[in-house]
Design a protein around this motif. Structure first.
Motif, PDB file in Angstrom:
ATOM      1  N   PRO A 333       0.810  -1.231   0.000  1.00 47.73           N
ATOM      2  CA  PRO A 333       0.000   0.000   0.000  1.00 47.73           C
ATOM      3  C   PRO A 333       0.836   1.270   0.000  1.00 47.73           C
ATOM      4  N   SER A 334       2.035   1.242   0.573  1.00 49.95           N
ATOM      5  CA  SER A 334       2.866   2.444   0.587  1.00 49.95           C
ATOM      6  C   SER A 334       3.265   2.858  -0.823  1.00 49.95           C
ATOM      7  N   VAL A 335       3.442   1.896  -1.708  1.00 44.31           N
ATOM      8  CA  VAL A 335       3.761   2.225  -3.098  1.00 44.31           C
ATOM      9  C   VAL A 335       2.563   2.873  -3.777  1.00 44.31           C
ATOM     10  N   VAL A 336       1.352   2.407  -3.437  1.00 41.03           N
ATOM     11  CA  VAL A 336       0.146   3.025  -3.990  1.00 41.03           C
ATOM     12  C   VAL A 336       0.067   4.485  -3.579  1.00 41.03           C
ATOM     13  N   SER A 337       0.395   4.771  -2.328  1.00 41.75           N
ATOM     14  CA  SER A 337       0.380   6.158  -1.863  1.00 41.75           C
ATOM     15  C   SER A 337       1.372   7.012  -2.643  1.00 41.75           C
ATOM     16  N   ALA A 338       2.549   6.462  -2.914  1.00 46.38           N
ATOM     17  CA  ALA A 338       3.548   7.201  -3.683  1.00 46.38           C
ATOM     18  C   ALA A 338       3.075   7.445  -5.114  1.00 46.38           C
ATOM     19  N   ILE A 339       2.428   6.458  -5.691  1.00 44.80           N
ATOM     20  CA  ILE A 339       1.915   6.608  -7.060  1.00 44.80           C
ATOM     21  C   ILE A 339       0.883   7.727  -7.114  1.00 44.80           C
ATOM     22  N   MET A 340      -0.038   7.748  -6.147  1.00 43.15           N
ATOM     23  CA  MET A 340      -1.086   8.761  -6.167  1.00 43.15           C
ATOM     24  C   MET A 340      -0.522  10.152  -5.888  1.00 43.15           C
ATOM     25  N   LYS A 341       0.555  10.225  -5.115  1.00 47.57           N
ATOM     26  CA  LYS A 341       1.183  11.521  -4.897  1.00 47.57           C
ATOM     27  C   LYS A 341       1.770  12.070  -6.189  1.00 47.57           C
ATOM     28  N   ILE A 342       2.367  11.209  -6.961  1.00 51.41           N
ATOM     29  CA  ILE A 342       2.913  11.645  -8.253  1.00 51.41           C
ATOM     30  C   ILE A 342       1.799  11.992  -9.219  1.00 51.41           C
TER      31      ILE A 342
END
Length: 787
Positions: A333-342
């Motif tokens: 899930p932390s990678v999903v958060s990074a993707i949505m931030k970008i």
């Protein structure tokens, strides 16, 4: 002649044989090249490129510089060097085709670069110079803002290889043509400005490029560089970089800090090149090969980034690695958060082309952590997805969360309804969604029940008008009885927020009664909120009631002038205890004499009724006693006795009988005003009910005061036998079809409240029957009086 050759070169560039389409010029005359945007032609892939063109005839003296640049770019490969795509040479022009770039000078002059981005760029250029000076044993000789370009990812790329030379060569270009570069004197190191480029042989290989790196640091932070005299004042250069910067521009070339040492100084713990952006850049390429700990460290660095990070770099370099990691590498899930931030920095077209397909696949994954992360970031993606994708792919995947065994999934799914509601079809909202919310409204977890109530309150106006009120009333009234205090609070607040979706009738008949119960809730916070909500609803009902007419019955006085007007109680009595209706005022003149109790016969006390026996105005109170409990025969009261009908209270000495009477009234409360005539006639007992059929009499819904007055007139003389036929006459005039007397208890008369003749005297006498004069009252007057 030169003009003709330029025209020929331009014609070649525009001809069908030239594989590129040349667009607008984007340079600022700081180089020997003319820089234009371009694209590959349609028969190829149509990718974006940049075309550096050199006009041979206009700059023949600088032709060795152009040829040197092409040769070095073909042979020197490094990630920090501008990427060469193609080289096309004609008699008039040399075309150098590279990746799509923009001159760094654009950003420097506009001061659009953040300090973190500048540090990131300097790190890239210093790394490239370290490679050129060390591995390639060469000198760049032209490190400045005009030699640096930013690619589509925002990375700084080193160009300007016109004088790049290996010092192992005796006839190196830099020795002979270094002074032909534009602004050569302004950017030249002090020793070169004094003695020429050949002096660099006597000094360290890195001295010339170290000085050029120093001018780049100054110009990048301050925006402009006019000459060597400015370098002594760092101005906007951060304090953490200033010491290393001063060593780069030292007048003594032998003590200058080389690019490699500049990197070493900056990479120390807590130094100026230890930034999240630089750390991410170094780790991005290996993201798919990282273990969980390394990946967590990488993502922590990503979270430290501020909003001014170079968005193009993350979209082009970091985002593809993150997508591969979350979809195939178990990024979590932390990678999903990074993707949505970008994704915040992406345009709608970019989002749809690069992210939407991956996100739709992620919604189909059974991983609960991924689902929670997607639901948390649903607001960032919902407006960028098509309604077709949401209804066809996202929503069907979301519905599995309503029934998931994990409470956190159910709760997050309920919260996500608020985000997706505007994209769902009406049929889905009023069908499938309401069925799922009905389940979560009865969930075992009180928090989920509470959030369901909040959700219904916020989506109330998205529900269908036909079923909206019914659904919300059922949901909110159920929540008002929830043992969880916050669920009750949520219901009250939701009712307060959805006042306008209910009709006035619903507010008065269905919602105000249940709100009253909350006024005495055990929790003070609920009572306080209940008072606010109750006042809101009551104010609306009162406002609506003020707009209603005084009566809904049409006036008929003009059509029936002889009809007696109804009178509401005692006109002089404004208290609540006044008579409810008195529509028989003009009939009381027929009743004369004193009211007395009826004489008992056969040793049984028959008590006169103190109230009318009509089944509509007042219910008859029956007192039942068993045969063994029958009271002894009462003495006959004289005619002038002061004993009146109040003596009948002796029959109510038994408290149980009183409670039973109130219980009977409570049971008949619902049909109190609408008792059917057939019900009364079936309960008749006694001689009058069996010997003579009761005639249907329509009294217009009024109490039978006439029959009651007639009964009292017959009892005027105490101790005398009633005239023949009196009992029958009273029975006939009484509206027996409305409310018949109950079966008499043993030892009592068959009709309660009406004086009965002895059994031997009871006969049907048709002539000389005494009937009081009864005037027919108008039906509408009765109804109007109750209104």
């Amino acid at each position: 002649m030169d003009f003709l050759k330029s025209a020929v070169a331009s014609a070649i560039a525009k001809s069908s044989s030239f594989p590129y389409t040349i667009g607008d010029r984007i340079d600022s005359n700081e180089s020997i090249w003319n820089l234009c945007n371009g694209t590959k032609k349609a028969r190829d892939d149509g990718s974006a490129v940049c075309v550096f063109s050199f006009d041979i005839n206009a700059n023949r003296s600088r032709l060795p510089l152009a040829k040197n640049a092409i040769r070095k770019l073909r042979t020197l490969r490094h990630p920090g060097v501008i990427k060469t795509v193609d080289v096309i040479e004609t008699e008039a022009t040399i075309y150098l085709v590279t990746e799509r770039v923009t001159p760094l000078s654009w950003h420097v002059k506009r001061k659009s670069l953040s300090p973190e981005t500048i540090k990131w760029g300097l790190h890239s250029i210093a790394t490239t110079l370290k490679f050129i000076n060390g591995d390639a044993s060469s000198v760049h000789g032209a490190v400045r803002v005009a030699s640096i370009f930013a690619n589509e990812a925002g990375e700084w790329k080193l160009g300007g290889f016109e004088v790049l030379s290996s010092l192992n060569e005796d006839d190196a270009v830099i020795y002979n043509y270094g002074t032909l570069l534009p602004d050569a004197n302004r950017y030249a190191p002090p020793e070169v400005a004094a003695n020429g480029w050949s002096v660099i042989k006597k000094h360290p290989l890195t001295a010339a490029d170290a000085y050029g790196l120093g001018t780049l640091v100054y110009e990048a932070f301050n925006g402009v560089f006019h000459g060597t005299d400015q370098l002594t004042q760092p101005k906007s250069i951060p304090g953490s970089i200033a010491p290393s910067y001063k060593r780069l521009i030292n007048a003594n070339p032998k003590v200058r800090l080389s690019p490699a040492h500049f990197l070493e100084q900056g990479k120390k713990a807590g130094s100026f090149l230890q930034t999240p952006l630089i750390n991410i850049t170094e780790s991005a390429d290996n993201l798919g090969l990282m273990n969980h700990e390394e990946r967590d460290d990488f993502l922590q660095e990503l979270d430290k980034l501020s909003d001014d990070f170079p968005e193009d770099f993350f979209k082009s370099k970091i985002l593809p690695e993150l997508l591969k990691s979350v979809e195939f590498g178990g990024g979590g899930p932390s990678v999903v958060s990074a993707i949505m931030k970008i994704s915040i920095k992406m345009t709608d077209d970019e989002f749809e082309a690069r992210l939407t397909p991956v996100l739709l696949r992620l919604f189909q994954m059974p991983d609960r952590q991924i689902r929670v992360a997607l639901l948390d970031h649903l607001p960032l993606m919902i407006d960028r997805m098509s309604q077709k994708d949401i209804n066809g792919k996202v929503w069907p995947a979301m519905t599995t969360g309503f029934t998931d065994t994990a409470p956190v999934i159910r709760e997050q799914t309920v919260k996500a309804v608020l985000v997706v509601i505007t994209k769902l079809a009406d049929r889905t909202i009023n069908g499938e969604l309401l069925r799922f919310l009905a389940k979560t409204a009865n969930d075992e977890q009180p928090g989920i029940r509470t959030n369901t109530t909040i959700c219904l309150g916020k989506i109330a106006r998205n529900l269908g008008v036909g079923s909206r009120a019914k659904v919300l009333i059922a949901a909110f009234t159920r929540s008002l009885r929830d043992p969880f205090v916050h669920a009750r609070m949520a219901a009250l607040m939701a009712l307060n927020a959805t006042l306008d979706v209910f009709s006035e009738d619903d507010c008065a008949a269905k919602l105000l009664p249940v709100l009253v119960q909350s006024l005495v809730d055990k929790e003070k916070i609920v009572r306080d909120q209940a008072n606010k909500t109750f006042d809101t609803y009551l104010a609306r009902v009162r406002k609506y009631a003020a707009t209603l007419p005084e009566t809904a019955i049409p006036p008929e006085t003009a059509n029936n002038p002889s009809a007696a007007p109804a009178r509401i109680g005692n006109q002089n009595d404004s208290s609540w205890a006044g008579w409810a209706i008195s529509s028989f005022t003009n009939k009381l003149t027929t009743a004369k004499g004193e009211m007395q109790s009826a004489a008992p016969t056969n040793g049984t006390a028959n008590h006169a009724q103190s109230l009318p026996p009509s089944g509509r105005a007042t219910p008859t109170v029956q007192v039942h006693r068993p045969a063994s409990a029958a009271p002894p025969a009462a003495k006959v009261a004289p005619a002038n006795s002061s004993t009146n009908i109040m003596d009948d209270t002796a029959d109510f000495d038994n408290d149980d009988d009183v409670l039973d009477a109130w219980g009977e009234m409570d049971e008949e409360e619902d049909n109190f005003f609408d008792a059917p005539a057939a019900k009364s006639s079936k309960s008749k007992t006694g001689p009058s009910a069996t010997s003579t059929p009761t005639a249907a009499y329509d009294d217009g819904g009024e109490p039978d005061f006439a029959g009651w007055l007639a009964a009292q007139s017959k009892a005027k003389t105490v101790g005398k036998a009633a005239p023949k036929g009196l009992t029958k006459a009273a029975t006939n005039t009484t509206n027996t079809s409305k409310l018949a007397p109950r079966p008499a208890a043993p030892g009592r008369s068959a009709s309660a409240g009406v004086v009965a003749a002895p059994k031997a005297k009871v006969q049907a006498v048709k002539k000389d029957v005494l009937k009081p004069k009864v005037e027919k009252a108008d039906d509408d007057d009765w109804g109007a009086a109750w209104d």
